[in-house]
Design a protein around this motif. Structure first.
Motif, PDB file in Angstrom:
ATOM      1  N   THR A   5      13.278 -12.849   2.536  1.00  0.00           N
ATOM      2  CA  THR A   5      12.865 -12.580   1.165  1.00  0.00           C
ATOM      3  C   THR A   5      12.679 -11.088   0.951  1.00  0.00           C
ATOM      4  O   THR A   5      12.034 -10.407   1.737  1.00  0.00           O
ATOM      5  N   THR A   6      13.278 -10.586  -0.133  1.00  0.00           N
ATOM      6  CA  THR A   6      13.060  -9.197  -0.530  1.00  0.00           C
ATOM      7  C   THR A   6      11.991  -9.167  -1.609  1.00  0.00           C
ATOM      8  O   THR A   6      12.059  -9.927  -2.582  1.00  0.00           O
ATOM      9  N   PHE A   7      10.994  -8.319  -1.446  1.00  0.00           N
ATOM     10  CA  PHE A   7       9.897  -8.234  -2.403  1.00  0.00           C
ATOM     11  C   PHE A   7       9.394  -6.800  -2.421  1.00  0.00           C
ATOM     12  O   PHE A   7       9.807  -5.966  -1.608  1.00  0.00           O
ATOM     13  N   SER A   8       8.526  -6.487  -3.356  1.00  0.00           N
ATOM     14  CA  SER A   8       8.065  -5.106  -3.493  1.00  0.00           C
ATOM     15  C   SER A   8       6.554  -5.047  -3.652  1.00  0.00           C
ATOM     16  O   SER A   8       5.909  -6.032  -4.018  1.00  0.00           O
ATOM     17  N   ILE A   9       6.011  -3.880  -3.346  1.00  0.00           N
ATOM     18  CA  ILE A   9       4.604  -3.567  -3.572  1.00  0.00           C
ATOM     19  C   ILE A   9       4.545  -2.302  -4.418  1.00  0.00           C
ATOM     20  O   ILE A   9       5.278  -1.341  -4.160  1.00  0.00           O
ATOM     21  N   LYS A  10       3.673  -2.294  -5.415  1.00  0.00           N
ATOM     22  CA  LYS A  10       3.461  -1.110  -6.236  1.00  0.00           C
ATOM     23  C   LYS A  10       2.074  -0.551  -5.945  1.00  0.00           C
ATOM     24  O   LYS A  10       1.085  -1.271  -6.036  1.00  0.00           O
ATOM     25  N   ALA A  11       2.048   0.728  -5.575  1.00  0.00           N
ATOM     26  CA  ALA A  11       0.795   1.380  -5.202  1.00  0.00           C
ATOM     27  C   ALA A  11       0.412   2.405  -6.266  1.00  0.00           C
ATOM     28  O   ALA A  11       1.207   3.292  -6.604  1.00  0.00           O
ATOM     29  N   ALA A  12      -0.778   2.290  -6.783  1.00  0.00           N
ATOM     30  CA  ALA A  12      -1.275   3.232  -7.785  1.00  0.00           C
ATOM     31  C   ALA A  12      -1.712   4.532  -7.116  1.00  0.00           C
ATOM     32  O   ALA A  12      -2.004   4.557  -5.908  1.00  0.00           O
ATOM     33  N   GLN A  70       3.767   6.658   1.008  1.00  0.00           N
ATOM     34  CA  GLN A  70       4.000   5.953   2.270  1.00  0.00           C
ATOM     35  C   GLN A  70       4.189   4.459   2.065  1.00  0.00           C
ATOM     36  O   GLN A  70       3.744   3.878   1.060  1.00  0.00           O
ATOM     37  N   GLY A  71       4.855   3.847   3.028  1.00  0.00           N
ATOM     38  CA  GLY A  71       5.009   2.404   3.032  1.00  0.00           C
ATOM     39  C   GLY A  71       5.434   1.942   4.415  1.00  0.00           C
ATOM     40  O   GLY A  71       6.029   2.704   5.180  1.00  0.00           O
ATOM     41  N   GLY A 171      -8.023  -3.415  24.904  1.00  0.00           N
ATOM     42  CA  GLY A 171      -9.058  -2.915  25.799  1.00  0.00           C
ATOM     43  C   GLY A 171     -10.441  -3.485  25.579  1.00  0.00           C
ATOM     44  O   GLY A 171     -11.348  -3.207  26.370  1.00  0.00           O
ATOM     45  N   ASP A 172     -10.653  -4.293  24.513  1.00  0.00           N
ATOM     46  CA  ASP A 172     -11.993  -4.791  24.198  1.00  0.00           C
ATOM     47  C   ASP A 172     -12.125  -6.289  24.362  1.00  0.00           C
ATOM     48  O   ASP A 172     -12.951  -6.925  23.712  1.00  0.00           O
ATOM     49  N   GLY A 173     -11.318  -6.892  25.215  1.00  0.00           N
ATOM     50  CA  GLY A 173     -11.412  -8.330  25.424  1.00  0.00           C
ATOM     51  C   GLY A 173     -10.537  -9.099  24.449  1.00  0.00           C
ATOM     52  O   GLY A 173      -9.792  -8.532  23.643  1.00  0.00           O
ATOM     53  N   ASP A 174     -10.635 -10.430  24.519  1.00  0.00           N
ATOM     54  CA  ASP A 174      -9.739 -11.297  23.772  1.00  0.00           C
ATOM     55  C   ASP A 174     -10.321 -11.826  22.470  1.00  0.00           C
ATOM     56  O   ASP A 174      -9.654 -12.573  21.754  1.00  0.00           O
ATOM     57  N   GLU A 175     -11.555 -11.480  22.131  1.00  0.00           N
ATOM     58  CA  GLU A 175     -12.203 -12.047  20.950  1.00  0.00           C
ATOM     59  C   GLU A 175     -11.840 -11.281  19.685  1.00  0.00           C
ATOM     60  O   GLU A 175     -12.697 -10.857  18.907  1.00  0.00           O
ATOM     61  N   TRP A 176     -10.535 -11.108  19.463  1.00  0.00           N
ATOM     62  CA  TRP A 176     -10.042 -10.380  18.299  1.00  0.00           C
ATOM     63  C   TRP A 176      -8.927 -11.171  17.641  1.00  0.00           C
ATOM     64  O   TRP A 176      -8.207 -11.931  18.288  1.00  0.00           O
ATOM     65  N   GLU A 177      -8.768 -10.964  16.335  1.00  0.00           N
ATOM     66  CA  GLU A 177      -7.644 -11.481  15.585  1.00  0.00           C
ATOM     67  C   GLU A 177      -6.847 -10.310  15.031  1.00  0.00           C
ATOM     68  O   GLU A 177      -7.390  -9.231  14.808  1.00  0.00           O
ATOM     69  N   VAL A 178      -5.562 -10.536  14.806  1.00  0.00           N
ATOM     70  CA  VAL A 178      -4.723  -9.510  14.192  1.00  0.00           C
ATOM     71  C   VAL A 178      -4.016 -10.120  12.989  1.00  0.00           C
ATOM     72  O   VAL A 178      -3.489 -11.227  13.052  1.00  0.00           O
ATOM     73  N   GLU A 179      -4.058  -9.406  11.880  1.00  0.00           N
ATOM     74  CA  GLU A 179      -3.322  -9.781  10.679  1.00  0.00           C
ATOM     75  C   GLU A 179      -2.193  -8.787  10.481  1.00  0.00           C
ATOM     76  O   GLU A 179      -2.395  -7.582  10.595  1.00  0.00           O
ATOM     77  N   VAL A 180      -1.000  -9.289  10.181  1.00  0.00           N
ATOM     78  CA  VAL A 180       0.179  -8.443  10.001  1.00  0.00           C
ATOM     79  C   VAL A 180       0.607  -8.522   8.538  1.00  0.00           C
ATOM     80  O   VAL A 180       0.771  -9.620   7.993  1.00  0.00           O
ATOM     81  N   ALA A 181       0.789  -7.371   7.900  1.00  0.00           N
ATOM     82  CA  ALA A 181       1.128  -7.334   6.486  1.00  0.00           C
ATOM     83  C   ALA A 181       2.014  -6.127   6.201  1.00  0.00           C
ATOM     84  O   ALA A 181       2.271  -5.295   7.076  1.00  0.00           O
ATOM     85  N   CYS A 182       2.489  -6.034   4.972  1.00  0.00           N
ATOM     86  CA  CYS A 182       3.241  -4.883   4.485  1.00  0.00           C
ATOM     87  C   CYS A 182       2.320  -4.073   3.575  1.00  0.00           C
ATOM     88  O   CYS A 182       1.450  -4.631   2.906  1.00  0.00           O
ATOM     89  N   MET A 183       2.504  -2.753   3.551  1.00  0.00           N
ATOM     90  CA  MET A 183       1.618  -1.913   2.757  1.00  0.00           C
ATOM     91  C   MET A 183       2.388  -0.784   2.085  1.00  0.00           C
ATOM     92  O   MET A 183       3.474  -0.394   2.522  1.00  0.00           O
ATOM     93  N   ALA A 184       1.788  -0.260   1.001  1.00  0.00           N
ATOM     94  CA  ALA A 184       2.286   0.936   0.329  1.00  0.00           C
ATOM     95  C   ALA A 184       1.082   1.709  -0.181  1.00  0.00           C
ATOM     96  O   ALA A 184       0.037   1.124  -0.486  1.00  0.00           O
ATOM     97  N   ALA A 185       1.210   3.026  -0.265  1.00  0.00           N
ATOM     98  CA  ALA A 185       0.090   3.837  -0.730  1.00  0.00           C
ATOM     99  C   ALA A 185       0.605   5.134  -1.353  1.00  0.00           C
ATOM    100  O   ALA A 185       1.633   5.670  -0.930  1.00  0.00           O
TER     101      ALA A 185
END
Length: 207
Positions: A5-12, A70-71, A171-185
């Protein structure tokens, strides 16, 4: 799995993701995750336990005009019990963003890794401003330990061109979550909105 899917983000103007001592802490850039492929038996996952993360890949293009436009790709790290864990930061406790940023008149490959504070590296961006760019963040383990490597993917050969190794992630153990996203600024009070277009968003996890 990949989303075509092609999509866009608009950053103010005035949007950014940046943390610099003594007191700058900004996390207000718009982010987005493309729609899941509802016909797939394995829908695209964009958030999960850090130990299960293997890689994330993204292609994008933008009309970079002003300094620091940036994006790209954003990885946000939170403790598994967030937001009950106290944090002094306005955004996630730790994060990595990698993509393209306009710096001193030229679009450049840009990676910012933020543990306690952010640090920034830039590299030359081959090709023309109108070309699509592709970045890859990939888990890597060697005799020294486990880290994340950031690569540029060559559009003609498919070669993984190394840009940066980030070693603090695991380095800080396994009690972490990661979220992956697209960004623009678009930092600074300049111009109108910055539009960044994205495609080929792909996140891979351990089964």
């Amino acid at each position: 799995m990949a989303s075509s899917t092609t999509f866009s983000i608009k950053a103010a103007p005035g949007t950014d993701i940046w943390r610099k001592p003594p007191s700058t802490d900004v996390f207000n850039a718009p982010t987005s995750i493309p729609p899941q492929n509802q016909t797939s038996s394995s829908p695209l996952r964009t958030k999960g336990p850090l130990p299960s993360f293997l890689s994330a890949r993204l292609s994008f293009i933008g009309s970079w005009k002003y300094q620091y436009d940036q994006g790209g790709l954003l990885l946000s790290f939170r403790r598994a019990n967030f937001p009950t864990t106290p944090t002094k930061h306005v955004g996630p406790e730790k994060w990595i963003k990698t993509g393209v940023e306009l710096y001193n008149g030229r679009p450049r490959l840009s990676t910012v890794a933020c543990d306690a504070w952010a640090d920034w590296s830039v590299a030359d961006l081959p090709g023309n401003q109108g070309d699509w760019a592709t970045v890859l963040v990939e888990r890597d383990t060697d005799v020294s330990g486990t880290s994340l490597w950031v690569y540029r993917i060559d559009g003609e050969t498919g070669e993984k061109v190394p840009l940066r190794e980030v070693c603090w992630v695991f380095g800080d153990g396994d009690e972490w979550e990661v979220e992956v996203a697209c960004m623009a600024a678009r930092p600074g009070d300049v111009g109108g909105e910055l539009a960044v277009e994205f495609r080929d968003f792909e996140v891979t996890w351990k089964e």
